[in-house]
Scaffold this motif. Structure first.
Motif, PDB file in Angstrom:
ATOM      1  N   MET A 120     -39.962  -6.482  28.623  1.00  0.00           N
ATOM      2  CA  MET A 120     -40.299  -7.894  28.656  1.00  0.00           C
ATOM      3  C   MET A 120     -39.551  -8.593  27.520  1.00  0.00           C
ATOM      4  SD  MET A 120     -43.978  -9.877  28.442  1.00  0.00           S
ATOM      5  CE  MET A 120     -44.769  -8.608  29.350  1.00  0.00           C
ATOM      6  N   LYS A 121     -38.962  -9.721  27.834  1.00  0.00           N
ATOM      7  CA  LYS A 121     -38.221 -10.507  26.852  1.00  0.00           C
ATOM      8  C   LYS A 121     -39.002 -11.783  26.554  1.00  0.00           C
ATOM      9  CE  LYS A 121     -33.791 -12.606  25.868  1.00  0.00           C
ATOM     10  NZ  LYS A 121     -32.480 -12.982  26.328  1.00  0.00           N
ATOM     11  N   HIS A 122     -39.012 -12.180  25.277  1.00  0.00           N
ATOM     12  CA  HIS A 122     -39.700 -13.402  24.865  1.00  0.00           C
ATOM     13  C   HIS A 122     -38.662 -14.493  24.624  1.00  0.00           C
ATOM     14  CE1 HIS A 122     -43.118 -15.646  23.385  1.00  0.00           C
ATOM     15  NE2 HIS A 122     -42.414 -16.009  22.333  1.00  0.00           N
ATOM     16  N   HIS A 123     -38.876 -15.664  25.209  1.00  0.00           N
ATOM     17  CA  HIS A 123     -37.965 -16.797  25.058  1.00  0.00           C
ATOM     18  C   HIS A 123     -38.660 -17.901  24.269  1.00  0.00           C
ATOM     19  CE1 HIS A 123     -34.973 -15.590  28.173  1.00  0.00           C
ATOM     20  NE2 HIS A 123     -36.016 -14.948  28.670  1.00  0.00           N
ATOM     21  N   GLU A 160     -42.196 -21.771  24.983  1.00  0.00           N
ATOM     22  CA  GLU A 160     -42.012 -20.327  24.886  1.00  0.00           C
ATOM     23  C   GLU A 160     -42.682 -19.639  26.068  1.00  0.00           C
ATOM     24  OE1 GLU A 160     -43.895 -18.391  21.446  1.00  0.00           O
ATOM     25  OE2 GLU A 160     -44.539 -20.384  20.835  1.00  0.00           O
ATOM     26  N   ASP A 181     -42.702 -15.494  28.267  1.00  0.00           N
ATOM     27  CA  ASP A 181     -42.210 -14.136  28.446  1.00  0.00           C
ATOM     28  C   ASP A 181     -41.475 -14.061  29.776  1.00  0.00           C
ATOM     29  OD1 ASP A 181     -43.396 -13.197  26.073  1.00  0.00           O
ATOM     30  OD2 ASP A 181     -45.306 -12.891  27.095  1.00  0.00           O
ATOM     31  N   GLU A 182     -40.502 -13.180  29.825  1.00  0.00           N
ATOM     32  CA  GLU A 182     -39.754 -12.936  31.063  1.00  0.00           C
ATOM     33  C   GLU A 182     -39.967 -11.500  31.488  1.00  0.00           C
ATOM     34  OE1 GLU A 182     -35.126 -12.354  32.501  1.00  0.00           O
ATOM     35  OE2 GLU A 182     -35.535 -13.357  30.604  1.00  0.00           O
ATOM     36  N   ARG A 183     -40.437 -11.338  32.706  1.00  0.00           N
ATOM     37  CA  ARG A 183     -40.578  -9.990  33.278  1.00  0.00           C
ATOM     38  C   ARG A 183     -39.896  -9.998  34.633  1.00  0.00           C
ATOM     39  NH1 ARG A 183     -44.397  -6.029  32.253  1.00  0.00           N
ATOM     40  NH2 ARG A 183     -45.804  -7.542  31.300  1.00  0.00           N
ATOM     41  N   ASP A 184     -38.862  -9.182  34.769  1.00  0.00           N
ATOM     42  CA  ASP A 184     -38.105  -9.085  36.015  1.00  0.00           C
ATOM     43  C   ASP A 184     -37.588 -10.445  36.476  1.00  0.00           C
ATOM     44  OD1 ASP A 184     -38.630  -6.321  36.094  1.00  0.00           O
ATOM     45  OD2 ASP A 184     -40.548  -6.671  37.109  1.00  0.00           O
ATOM     46  N   GLU A 213     -31.144 -18.289  24.608  1.00  0.00           N
ATOM     47  CA  GLU A 213     -31.211 -17.188  23.634  1.00  0.00           C
ATOM     48  C   GLU A 213     -31.021 -15.828  24.247  1.00  0.00           C
ATOM     49  OE1 GLU A 213     -35.684 -15.811  23.119  1.00  0.00           O
ATOM     50  OE2 GLU A 213     -35.187 -17.523  21.891  1.00  0.00           O
TER      51      GLU A 213
END
Length: 92
Positions: free
Chosen positions: A1-4, A18, A20-23, A92
């Protein structure tokens, strides 16, 4: 999981987005800052609207949300300011 995280300093206030990105899908969207918006629950409604969408759909979803919300007042802040914060988060 990536946090933006993305911010934009509008004419009168900072907008911070802000999530989170999942898939490739936005989750846990949070919009904060020191801007004024009325009705106050508009921010939470926009957060819920953005969740569950692919990242490449978020700008369109934001446009559509504000296009039908004639009741929203945002002194010195506009939809483009929110979109810039979103683009900064995606960069980012």
């Amino acid at each position: 999981m990536k946090h933006h995280v993305g911010e934009h300093k509008a004419k009168k206030g900072l907008i911070r987005i802000e999530f989170d990105e999942r898939d490739g899908i936005a989750e846990h969207v949070k919009i904060t800052g020191d801007f004024f918006i009325h009705p106050e629950e508009t921010v939470q409604e926009l957060e819920r609207e953005l969740e569950g969408h692919r990242l490449d759909e978020l700008e369109r979803v934001m446009d559509e949300f504000f296009a039908v919300r004639m009741d929203v007042e945002m002194p010195y802040v506009n939809v483009e300011d929110f979109k810039i914060a979103l683009k900064n988060a995606l960069r980012e």
